[in-house]
Enzyme design. Structure first.
Site, short mmCIF file in Angstrom:
data_model
loop_
_atom_site.label_atom_id
_atom_site.label_comp_id
_atom_site.label_asym_id
_atom_site.label_seq_id
_atom_site.Cartn_x
_atom_site.Cartn_y
_atom_site.Cartn_z
CB SER A 187 -0.96 -0.04 1.19
OG SER A 187 -1.89 1.02 1.14
CG HIS B 69 -6.01 -0.28 -1.08
ND1 HIS B 69 -5.13 0.33 -1.96
CD2 HIS B 69 -5.41 -0.24 0.13
CE1 HIS B 69 -4.05 0.70 -1.30
NE2 HIS B 69 -4.18 0.37 -0.04
#
Length: 315
Positions: A90, A194
């Site tokens: 991430s 996300h």
């Protein structure tokens, strides 16, 4: 072959940067980055409490700064023995991009500051969240999540999946667990990262990316999108932008590490999460997590051993 990885949001803990700032030059570097992005990174990394550093707008630049400080500290041990691949989970992808030479440190910190603020703003639009699923088979779990309207936002390998969606969808998941899942644990995060809920942040990052002048990576850079090695700097940046609204496929990154012949992994500060996954999904791969500067000696030994094994294989 050595892989260098950087953790994502949630790895931070109160005071975790304190011992790193005793290293030569670290406090000065952190101070310069703080001035550049308008955020007192030293305060948040040494004095702020858990709630303060859970804030997305704070946590993300703090993690990238920590990873870059640890990478700098590791530099002497690495010497000419550059990692065979780099990646980040991430927001850790921005750390990896800076380490690979795609962005300079200042540009990486400015980008992650924009990212954190934009994702915090996007999270405020709708009440959303994330939850970790303990146990279960992803082939069963993921279709169940999609049936409930949830996104498998992190597919981390070793059977670990993190779901994301609205508060109502997370509540429904708690009541209707996929077969084989022991528990559903809601995470203390600000929103459904996300997923499509982060689309406004993508638009903000697209605009910010126009000011960047990325270089092609000098090391093999493995992307969260699909676990593929990316050779173009502009492609790396495009993926960093789109990544905030798309799932993290760390499972595919680890598959690529294995295909590349990884035998060792070092996780930058605040390490622990990704090496934990590797121990389950990449058996036989030696790992070191850089939690404090005391771990640098173990990392140096692992680098030396890996370099010696590579030399022996080439002989």
């Amino acid at each position: 072959m050595l892989v260098l990885v950087a953790p994502g949001q949630g790895a931070q803990t109160p005071g975790f940067l304190t011992p790193w700032l005793d290293l030569p030059g670290a406090a000065d570097r952190l101070g310069a980055w703080s001035d550049a992005i308008g955020l007192d990174l030293a305060h948040y990394g040494t004095q702020a409490d858990a709630d303060a550093i859970r804030d997305t707008a704070v946590a993300q630049p703090l993690l990238v700064a920590a990873g870059l400080l640890a990478a700098e500290a590791l530099g002497d041990a690495l010497g000419a023995n550059k990692p065979g691949a780099v990646a980040g989970h991430s927001v850790g992808e921005i750390t990896a991009a800076a380490y690979a030479g795609v962005l300079d440190d200042a540009a990486a910190l400015r980008l992650v500051r924009t990212r954190g603020l934009a994702m915090a703003d996007a999270a405020a639009i709708t009440e959303t969240g994330m939850a970790a699923l303990l146990g279960g088979d992803p082939e069963v779990t993921i279709p169940h999540l999609e049936k409930l309207g949830l996104t498998p936002a992190n597919v981390n390998g070793a059977g670990q999946v993190v779901a994301a969606g609205t508060a109502e969808q997370i509540a429904a998941l708690v009541e209707d667990k996929p077969e084989g899942v022991r528990r559903v644990v809601p995470l203390k995060v600000a929103g459904a990262f996300h997923t499509h809920h982060m689309a406004p942040a993508v638009a903000t990052l697209e605009e910010a990316a126009k000011a960047l002048g990325p270089a092609d990576p000098k090391l093999t850079y493995v992307s969260n999108r699909d676990g593929q090695a990316v050779t173009s700097g502009s492609d790396v940046v495009s993926r960093l932008v789109g990544q905030v609204a798309n799932p993290v496929r760390w499972d595919l990154c680890m598959e690529t590490f294995k295909e590349l012949g990884a035998t060792a992994m070092i996780e930058l500060c605040p390490g622990g999460t990704l090496t934990g996954l590797a121990k389950r999904a990449m058996p036989g791969v030696r790992t070191v997590a850089l939690k404090t500067p005391d771990d640098l000696d173990a990392a140096s030994a692992l680098i030396a051993d890996t370099a010696s094994a590579a030399d022996a294989a080439d002989a």
